[in-house]
Scaffold this motif. Structure first.
Motif, PDB file in Angstrom:
ATOM      1  N   VAL A  55     -41.397  50.019 -23.334  1.00 36.60           N
ATOM      2  CA  VAL A  55     -41.348  48.763 -24.087  1.00 36.60           C
ATOM      3  C   VAL A  55     -42.090  47.661 -23.336  1.00 36.60           C
ATOM      4  O   VAL A  55     -42.902  46.923 -23.907  1.00 36.60           O
ATOM      5  N   THR A  56     -41.838  47.557 -22.038  1.00 34.96           N
ATOM      6  CA  THR A  56     -42.525  46.546 -21.232  1.00 34.96           C
ATOM      7  C   THR A  56     -44.030  46.775 -21.219  1.00 34.96           C
ATOM      8  O   THR A  56     -44.827  45.832 -21.354  1.00 34.96           O
ATOM      9  N   ALA A  57     -44.441  48.048 -21.045  1.00 29.93           N
ATOM     10  CA  ALA A  57     -45.864  48.357 -20.978  1.00 29.93           C
ATOM     11  C   ALA A  57     -46.579  48.010 -22.283  1.00 29.93           C
ATOM     12  O   ALA A  57     -47.663  47.422 -22.285  1.00 29.93           O
ATOM     13  N   VAL A  58     -45.960  48.367 -23.421  1.00 31.14           N
ATOM     14  CA  VAL A  58     -46.585  48.083 -24.716  1.00 31.14           C
ATOM     15  C   VAL A  58     -46.627  46.575 -24.969  1.00 31.14           C
ATOM     16  O   VAL A  58     -47.617  46.051 -25.493  1.00 31.14           O
ATOM     17  N   ALA A  59     -45.563  45.879 -24.585  1.00 30.20           N
ATOM     18  CA  ALA A  59     -45.564  44.422 -24.754  1.00 30.20           C
ATOM     19  C   ALA A  59     -46.704  43.780 -23.971  1.00 30.20           C
ATOM     20  O   ALA A  59     -47.375  42.863 -24.459  1.00 30.20           O
ATOM     21  N   GLN A  60     -46.940  44.273 -22.749  1.00 33.96           N
ATOM     22  CA  GLN A  60     -48.035  43.737 -21.949  1.00 33.96           C
ATOM     23  C   GLN A  60     -49.387  44.086 -22.559  1.00 33.96           C
ATOM     24  O   GLN A  60     -50.304  43.253 -22.576  1.00 33.96           O
ATOM     25  N   GLU A  61     -49.536  45.301 -23.068  1.00 36.35           N
ATOM     26  CA  GLU A  61     -50.798  45.717 -23.673  1.00 36.35           C
ATOM     27  C   GLU A  61     -51.148  44.847 -24.879  1.00 36.35           C
ATOM     28  O   GLU A  61     -52.308  44.483 -25.087  1.00 36.35           O
ATOM     29  N   LEU A  62     -50.122  44.525 -25.703  1.00 31.06           N
ATOM     30  CA  LEU A  62     -50.358  43.773 -26.933  1.00 31.06           C
ATOM     31  C   LEU A  62     -50.174  42.271 -26.754  1.00 31.06           C
ATOM     32  O   LEU A  62     -50.277  41.517 -27.719  1.00 31.06           O
ATOM     33  N   ASN A  63     -49.882  41.855 -25.502  1.00 26.19           N
ATOM     34  CA  ASN A  63     -49.678  40.426 -25.211  1.00 26.19           C
ATOM     35  C   ASN A  63     -48.557  39.848 -26.074  1.00 26.19           C
ATOM     36  O   ASN A  63     -48.670  38.768 -26.664  1.00 26.19           O
ATOM     37  N   LEU A  64     -47.439  40.592 -26.138  1.00 27.33           N
ATOM     38  CA  LEU A  64     -46.277  40.162 -26.900  1.00 27.33           C
ATOM     39  C   LEU A  64     -45.085  40.028 -25.959  1.00 27.33           C
ATOM     40  O   LEU A  64     -45.094  40.542 -24.846  1.00 27.33           O
ATOM     41  N   GLN A  65     -44.040  39.355 -26.417  1.00 23.42           N
ATOM     42  CA  GLN A  65     -42.819  39.269 -25.643  1.00 23.42           C
ATOM     43  C   GLN A  65     -42.086  40.596 -25.679  1.00 23.42           C
ATOM     44  O   GLN A  65     -41.996  41.249 -26.726  1.00 23.42           O
ATOM     45  N   ARG A  66     -41.527  40.987 -24.531  1.00 22.45           N
ATOM     46  CA  ARG A  66     -40.816  42.261 -24.468  1.00 22.45           C
ATOM     47  C   ARG A  66     -39.642  42.283 -25.444  1.00 22.45           C
ATOM     48  O   ARG A  66     -39.379  43.305 -26.088  1.00 22.45           O
ATOM     49  N   ARG A  67     -38.945  41.161 -25.565  1.00 21.55           N
ATOM     50  CA  ARG A  67     -37.779  41.114 -26.452  1.00 21.55           C
ATOM     51  C   ARG A  67     -38.169  41.370 -27.901  1.00 21.55           C
ATOM     52  O   ARG A  67     -37.438  42.042 -28.648  1.00 21.55           O
ATOM     53  N   LEU A  68     -39.344  40.880 -28.297  1.00 26.86           N
ATOM     54  CA  LEU A  68     -39.805  41.088 -29.669  1.00 26.86           C
ATOM     55  C   LEU A  68     -40.092  42.561 -29.922  1.00 26.86           C
ATOM     56  O   LEU A  68     -39.679  43.129 -30.945  1.00 26.86           O
ATOM     57  N   VAL A  69     -40.807  43.206 -28.978  1.00 28.84           N
ATOM     58  CA  VAL A  69     -41.113  44.633 -29.150  1.00 28.84           C
ATOM     59  C   VAL A  69     -39.819  45.459 -29.160  1.00 28.84           C
ATOM     60  O   VAL A  69     -39.667  46.395 -29.941  1.00 28.84           O
ATOM     61  N   GLN A  70     -38.860  45.095 -28.299  1.00 28.32           N
ATOM     62  CA  GLN A  70     -37.592  45.813 -28.282  1.00 28.32           C
ATOM     63  C   GLN A  70     -36.869  45.671 -29.618  1.00 28.32           C
ATOM     64  O   GLN A  70     -36.235  46.617 -30.109  1.00 28.32           O
ATOM     65  N   THR A  71     -36.957  44.486 -30.233  1.00 25.60           N
ATOM     66  CA  THR A  71     -36.342  44.278 -31.547  1.00 25.60           C
ATOM     67  C   THR A  71     -36.965  45.200 -32.582  1.00 25.60           C
ATOM     68  O   THR A  71     -36.265  45.790 -33.417  1.00 25.60           O
ATOM     69  N   TRP A  72     -38.286  45.345 -32.549  1.00 23.01           N
ATOM     70  CA  TRP A  72     -38.950  46.241 -33.486  1.00 23.01           C
ATOM     71  C   TRP A  72     -38.511  47.692 -33.278  1.00 23.01           C
ATOM     72  O   TRP A  72     -38.248  48.418 -34.240  1.00 23.01           O
ATOM     73  N   VAL A  73     -38.447  48.113 -32.018  1.00 16.74           N
ATOM     74  CA  VAL A  73     -38.051  49.488 -31.721  1.00 16.74           C
ATOM     75  C   VAL A  73     -36.619  49.743 -32.173  1.00 16.74           C
ATOM     76  O   VAL A  73     -36.307  50.786 -32.767  1.00 16.74           O
ATOM     77  N   THR A  74     -35.723  48.799 -31.913  1.00 15.76           N
ATOM     78  CA  THR A  74     -34.331  48.958 -32.327  1.00 15.76           C
ATOM     79  C   THR A  74     -34.216  49.026 -33.837  1.00 15.76           C
ATOM     80  O   THR A  74     -33.470  49.847 -34.380  1.00 15.76           O
ATOM     81  N   GLY A  75     -34.957  48.174 -34.533  1.00 13.68           N
ATOM     82  CA  GLY A  75     -34.930  48.202 -35.989  1.00 13.68           C
ATOM     83  C   GLY A  75     -35.419  49.525 -36.552  1.00 13.68           C
ATOM     84  O   GLY A  75     -34.840  50.063 -37.508  1.00 13.68           O
TER      85      GLY A  75
END
Length: 376
Positions: A31-51
């Protein structure tokens, strides 16, 4: 909670898919790696994954009923096989895990194949049960559910080289890896793999997987033979284009080498270089920076500041600095390294490769219209 409207669904789906691809490859910081790759907040990417996980769980429970409930209640996105393990018998291409229109995880072929998709939970369950029947020892007992087919399937790549899928989930042909028997010592497999690593890396990988079939790199104690095999396997996996899979083996080799021989030993530094390279290729640039810096410092002490390996490590460090956005520092470090390398190793082809990297740095900055102060 609905997703923010400014993020299109295609981006959300791509981010979720990328996270679970990296998880399947053994990256625990996906999650952290993908957030960094896409220049997004980790919490946002985690929300998408959880959903996505909750939607898949609800859909699976509604469509399949209690028959497919597992004692370990696994995350549906984690019900996947090691990458590159499942192949289609019809088109002879690798099948990948994707979410279908009903939010179910399925295995699908590349465009052009007319076969129907296979439910991932059924495929993984069948392969996991085969592993538990034939090679239960490879499943670490430290895991929460070592007797679960889903847990066993995650370890399948250590004893299975390929699974070829027919028309249904039960029409599976499993190709098992060669087994290391007592008639052939493990060290002979390792030495043969070392000799084949450059010329036939695919064969070397098979030998090393056989030699390491009973080794879990996350929990195994330090062993000189297994550390050597793990380091070679990491190099082979990088050569074959699988740097994510190489990280855990190179990590074990480096930790074991440090424990057995010390941080400055040659074998330890070789494993450190392999680990740094794997992280760089995967895109973990911050981690790669720290590893390359440590490698360069150790080599400067043991081999000397003008040794080829030391300067090569400095050049790699400069490349990672540039990938992190520190363009001026990267160009200065690489230019100084080129000067030192040409002085200490005149005519060495590595100098030309370094010059090529420096030219690409300048070109990239020009294309992106960067305005850096001159590196003085």
């Amino acid at each position: 909670m609905p997703h923010p409207r400014k993020y299109p669904q295609d981006l959300i789906d791509a981010a979720v898919s990328r996270v679970h691809q990296q998880r399947a490859a053994g990256d625990h910081r996906a999650v952290t790696a993908v957030a960094q790759e896409l220049n997004l907040q980790r919490r946002l990417v985690q929300t998408w994954v959880t959903g996505a996980r909750q939607a898949a769980e609800a859909s699976t429970a509604a469509r399949e009923g209690p028959a497919l409930q597992r004692a370990d209640d696994a995350d549906p996105w984690e019900v996947v096989l090691p990458p590159g393990l499942l192949w289609c018998r019809l088109c002879a291409q690798s099948m990948t895990a994707v979410m279908d229109c009903d939010e179910n995880l399925v295995y699908d072929c590349p465009p052009g194949c007319c076969r129907s998709r296979l439910p991932a939970v059924l495929v993984v369950d069948a392969i996991g049960r085969a592993v538990l029947r034939h090679a239960p020892r490879i499943v670490p007992t430290t895991l929460a559910h070592p007797h679960s087919p889903l847990t066993a399937a995650a370890c399948a790549g250590r004893v299975i080289s390929r699974v070829t899928a027919g028309h249904t989930c039960t029409d599976l042909r499993i190709t098992w890896r060669p087994v290391v028997t007592g008639l052939v010592p493990v060290n002979e497999y390792v030495e043969l793999a070392r000799s084949l690593a450059a010329s036939n890396p695919a064969h070397a990988r098979e030998l090393l997987h056989a030699a390491l079939a009973a080794v879990d790199p996350t929990t195994a104690p330090a062993d000189p033979l297994y550390a050597d095999a793990a380091c070679i396997l990491g190099e082979v996996l990088i050569r074959l284009g699988h740097p994510s899979a190489a990280i855990r083996w190179a990590t074990y080799a480096h930790h074991a080498g440090t424990h057995l021989h010390g941080p400055a030993a040659g074998t330890t530094l070789t494993a450190l270089h392999t680990l740094a390279t794997a992280h760089r290729l995967v895109g973990h640039h911050q981690r790669a920076y720290h590893l390359y810096r440590h490698l360069a410092e150790q080599l400067a002490t043991t081999a000397g500041p003008e040794a080829h390996r030391t300067l090569a490590a400095q050049a790699s460090l400069a490349v990672v600095l540039h990938q992190l956005g520190h363009c001026a520092r990267a160009r200065t470090l690489l230019a100084d390294t080129i000067t030192a390398h040409r002085h200490a190793h005149p005519g060495h082809p590595a100098s030309d490769r370094m010059v090529g990297h420096l030219a690409r740095m300048w070109q990239h900055c020009a294309e992106q219209r960067h305005h850096h102060p001159d590196a003085g």
